[in-house]
Design a protein around this motif. Structure first.
Motif, PDB file in Angstrom:
ATOM      1  N   ASP A  52       3.139  18.648  39.715  1.00 38.82           N
ATOM      2  CA  ASP A  52       1.979  17.909  39.092  1.00 38.82           C
ATOM      3  C   ASP A  52       2.368  18.539  37.725  1.00 38.82           C
ATOM      4  OD1 ASP A  52       0.583  20.338  38.740  1.00 38.82           O
ATOM      5  OD2 ASP A  52      -0.598  19.716  40.473  1.00 38.82           O
ATOM      6  N   GLU A  53       1.440  17.766  36.767  1.00 38.94           N
ATOM      7  CA  GLU A  53       1.914  18.039  35.276  1.00 38.94           C
ATOM      8  C   GLU A  53       1.545  19.561  35.065  1.00 38.94           C
ATOM      9  OE1 GLU A  53       0.085  16.689  31.080  1.00 38.94           O
ATOM     10  OE2 GLU A  53      -0.218  15.532  32.728  1.00 38.94           O
ATOM     11  N   SER A  54       0.715  20.353  35.603  1.00 41.23           N
ATOM     12  CA  SER A  54       0.374  21.756  35.323  1.00 41.23           C
ATOM     13  C   SER A  54       1.391  22.443  36.002  1.00 41.23           C
ATOM     14  CB  SER A  54      -0.948  21.972  35.796  1.00 41.23           C
ATOM     15  OG  SER A  54      -1.024  22.072  37.222  1.00 41.23           O
ATOM     16  N   GLU A  55       2.013  22.268  37.155  1.00 35.53           N
ATOM     17  CA  GLU A  55       3.084  22.951  37.945  1.00 35.53           C
ATOM     18  C   GLU A  55       4.413  22.816  37.142  1.00 35.53           C
ATOM     19  OE1 GLU A  55       2.087  22.419  42.515  1.00 35.53           O
ATOM     20  OE2 GLU A  55       2.770  20.837  41.559  1.00 35.53           O
ATOM     21  N   LYS A  97       4.512  22.140  33.607  1.00 34.04           N
ATOM     22  CA  LYS A  97       4.286  22.927  32.372  1.00 34.04           C
ATOM     23  C   LYS A  97       4.633  24.409  32.807  1.00 34.04           C
ATOM     24  CE  LYS A  97       1.481  19.558  29.735  1.00 34.04           C
ATOM     25  NZ  LYS A  97       0.234  19.536  29.160  1.00 34.04           N
ATOM     26  N   SER A  98       4.022  24.827  33.751  1.00 36.28           N
ATOM     27  CA  SER A  98       4.172  26.240  34.144  1.00 36.28           C
ATOM     28  C   SER A  98       5.819  26.628  34.312  1.00 36.28           C
ATOM     29  CB  SER A  98       3.463  26.647  35.159  1.00 36.28           C
ATOM     30  OG  SER A  98       3.488  27.914  35.614  1.00 36.28           O
ATOM     31  N   LYS A 155       7.933  26.590  31.180  1.00 33.79           N
ATOM     32  CA  LYS A 155       7.371  27.875  30.225  1.00 33.79           C
ATOM     33  C   LYS A 155       8.229  29.046  30.922  1.00 33.79           C
ATOM     34  CE  LYS A 155       3.712  30.487  28.363  1.00 33.79           C
ATOM     35  NZ  LYS A 155       2.152  30.508  28.358  1.00 33.79           N
TER      36      LYS A 155
END
Length: 183
Positions: free
Chosen positions: A61-64, A66-67, A70
């Motif tokens: 998903d989007e947060s995973e 992005k993490s 990073k």
């Protein structure tokens, strides 16, 4: 249409499109082999990685996402993700990431576009409206070049009626057999 007009049409379309014909042929040959190498880009740097993934076989998903980006220190424009053959694949503008879902082991590959070859291969991929219309006109012109070429020789033993139709039929049957038997 008179033979001299067919010759002139055939010749002039051939002259006009010779550069595009060579570009399409050259880049088409390269694209035929893109599964074994990337002719439109070359690797600058390759780095082996190991990360912890909790995807359970699904896309991030989007947060995973992005993490993970990073964590991998990737500062490149993200394009897409895909899971194929047990690997999470991330595509960026100038970076590709492949990570085995089970082990978390993978590779980051940074690349740059191969000058001229990359742009030439882009001819096959371009979908802008003006290029689609230009390509359609080019396709029609290739049909005209092919048809006028069959009509140029009107006398002797090498005419289309006497010999050319057999070669044209063979040239048509081969790709059809390939599509039926292999594809």
């Amino acid at each position: 249409m008179k033979a001299y007009k067919l010759r002139a049409l055939h010749r002039d379309l051939g002259y006009f499109y010779v550069g595009l014909i060579i570009s399409f042929a050259f880049s088409g040959i390269l694209m035929n082999h893109r599964s074994s190498w990337h002719p439109d880009k070359y690797t600058l740097e390759s780095e082996m990685i190991e990360v912890h993934l909790n995807t359970k076989g699904r896309e991030l998903d989007e947060s995973e996402l992005k993490s993970l980006i990073k964590t991998l220190h990737i500062e490149d424009k993200f394009k897409r993700q895909l899971i194929r053959k047990g690997e999470l694949r991330l595509a960026f503008e100038n970076t590709e990431v492949a990570i085995d879902i089970k082990t978390g082991k993978g590779e980051i590959v940074k690349f740059i576009k191969t000058p001229i070859i990359s742009q030439t291969m882009g001819l096959h991929k371009n979908t802008s409206n003006w290029w689609i219309y230009y390509s359609d006109i080019f396709g029609i012109s290739l049909i005209v070049i092919a048809v006028t070429g069959t009509l140029l020789v009107t006398h002797g033993k090498h005419t289309f009626k006497k010999r050319g139709w057999k070669l044209a039929l063979a040239g048509l049957i081969f790709p059809l057999l390939f599509l039926i038997l292999v594809a």
